[in-house]
Design an enzyme around this catalytic site. Structure first.
Site, PDB file in Angstrom:
ATOM      1  N   SER A 171       0.840  -1.191   0.000  1.00  0.00           N
ATOM      2  CA  SER A 171       0.000   0.000   0.000  1.00  0.00           C
ATOM      3  C   SER A 171       0.877   1.244   0.000  1.00  0.00           C
ATOM      4  O   SER A 171       2.059   1.189   0.360  1.00  0.00           O
ATOM      5  CB  SER A 171      -0.887   0.001   1.254  1.00  0.00           C
ATOM      6  OG  SER A 171      -1.470   1.267   1.488  1.00  0.00           O
ATOM      7  N   TYR A 192      -0.169   0.621  10.571  1.00  0.00           N
ATOM      8  CA  TYR A 192      -0.666   0.079   9.299  1.00  0.00           C
ATOM      9  C   TYR A 192       0.403   0.197   8.217  1.00  0.00           C
ATOM     10  O   TYR A 192       0.655  -0.748   7.470  1.00  0.00           O
ATOM     11  CB  TYR A 192      -1.932   0.816   8.873  1.00  0.00           C
ATOM     12  CG  TYR A 192      -2.444   0.410   7.508  1.00  0.00           C
ATOM     13  CD1 TYR A 192      -3.054  -0.826   7.326  1.00  0.00           C
ATOM     14  CD2 TYR A 192      -2.315   1.260   6.412  1.00  0.00           C
ATOM     15  CE1 TYR A 192      -3.516  -1.210   6.075  1.00  0.00           C
ATOM     16  CE2 TYR A 192      -2.776   0.879   5.159  1.00  0.00           C
ATOM     17  CZ  TYR A 192      -3.375  -0.354   5.004  1.00  0.00           C
ATOM     18  OH  TYR A 192      -3.824  -0.730   3.762  1.00  0.00           O
TER      19      TYR A 192
END
Length: 329
Positions: free
Chosen positions: A159, A185
């Protein structure tokens, strides 16, 4: 062979869909595993691969829900899988291994984002444990069928979260520093990218190539743990029915699945691997101080960091060093 982190000019782009990528492919006789392949971009990944004739095994926490969602799909199987529970990962692997099938495609798609639970029962950071470490364990368990395929591909979803910065190897689970959900994250997604680098190095001699993928910004179930304030910062509003309204800049799930599918099947990537991809192409390596919200930064594809993370991961999971690189044939 080291693949250059440089766009190939694939002819595709950010608006390309998974169906456009898979058009004309015949995957009959191929076997694929897609974690979380019953929702969001995972569902579209499953649809594309199964539609091209592959047998797709979907790993899902809620088997009944997954089977209901996938009921109209042909050649799709569902096996229970909870990436946050090591015993569940082992059980999934045992079911697959008992079938004695080769594994041609492994897409590590499932994940959590901005999860409210900071640590799992082992004390491990939840993002790190679920998004990365669970997939590391699963891949090592499925290593033999990947090798037997002799031309397998592994796709690990990363990501732009990796732009948050390098992994803090001295404090992976936020024991010494304040917990930050965005950094947590991001670190898990940097880890997924580094995993692809290290796995590709080990897999080349066995015909196993690995790729990291940024699918693009997609409003999916992963956003459910975000606060309204977080969403507003991205120009997104949560509607009463659970859907989202945005000011633009987001991909559809069909577009989000395109790069995963491309990495799994494209002949353009024959003999290549160990790279970070986005928008259906190999991404551009950008300087650490670049303000561009895209591309890849060096800390997500650094071979030395990839090796360091791999060794730490083996230790955390008590996997003997060298398990994946050994040739048991």
């Amino acid at each position: 062979m080291i693949t250059e982190q440089k766009p190939l000019q694939s002819g595709f782009g950010p608006n390309t869909t998974a169906q456009e990528v898979i058009a004309g492919f015949d995957l009959g006789g191929k076997v694929a595993v897609v974690t979380g392949g019953h929702g969001g971009i995972g569902l579209e990944t499953t649809r594309a691969l199964a539609g091209a004739g592959a047998t797709v095994i979907v790993g899902a926490r809620d088997v009944d829900q997954a089977r209901e969602t996938l009921a109209s799909f042909g050649n799709v199987e569902v096996i229970q899988l909870d990436l946050a529970v090591p015993e569940s990962i082992d059980a999934f692997a045992e079911v697959f291994l008992s079938s004695e099938r080769e594994l041609d495609i492994l897409i590590l798609n499932a994940g959590v984002s901005y999860h409210p639970t900071i640590r799992d029962e082992r004390g491990y950071d939840t993002h790190f444990a679920t998004n990365y470490l669970g997939h590391f364990q699963l891949t090592t368990r499925l290593w033999e069928p990947l090798k037997r395929a002799e031309n397998a591909r592994v796709v690990a979803l990363s990501s732009t979260g990796h732009l948050a910065g390098p992994i803090d190897f001295d404090d992976l689970h936020f024991a010494q520093r304040p917990y930050d959900k965005a950094i947590s994250y991001g670190a898990s997604k940097t880890a997924c990218s580094l995993f692809a680098i290290a796995l590709d190095k080990r897999g080349q001699e066995h015909g196993v190539r690995a790729f990291a993928v940024h699918p693009g910004a997609i409003l999916s179930g992963l956003a459910r743990h975000l606060s309204d304030e977080d969403l507003a910062g991205w120009g997104v509003k949560r509607n009463e029915d659970g859907s989202y309204t945005s000011s633009g800049g987001f991909k559809t799930t069909e577009q989000g699945a395109a790069t995963s599918v491309w990495c799994a099947v494209s002949p353009m990537l024959n003999g290549k691997g160990g790279v970070y991809c986005e928008d259906v192409d190999i991404a551009e390596l950008l300087p650490a101080d670049s303000t561009v919200y895209g591309g890849v930064r060096s800390w997500a594809i650094d071979p030395a960091l990839a090796e360091k993370l791999w060794t730490i991961s083996e230790d955390m999971l008590r996997i003997p060093h060298g398990t994946v690189s050994r040739n048991h044939d």
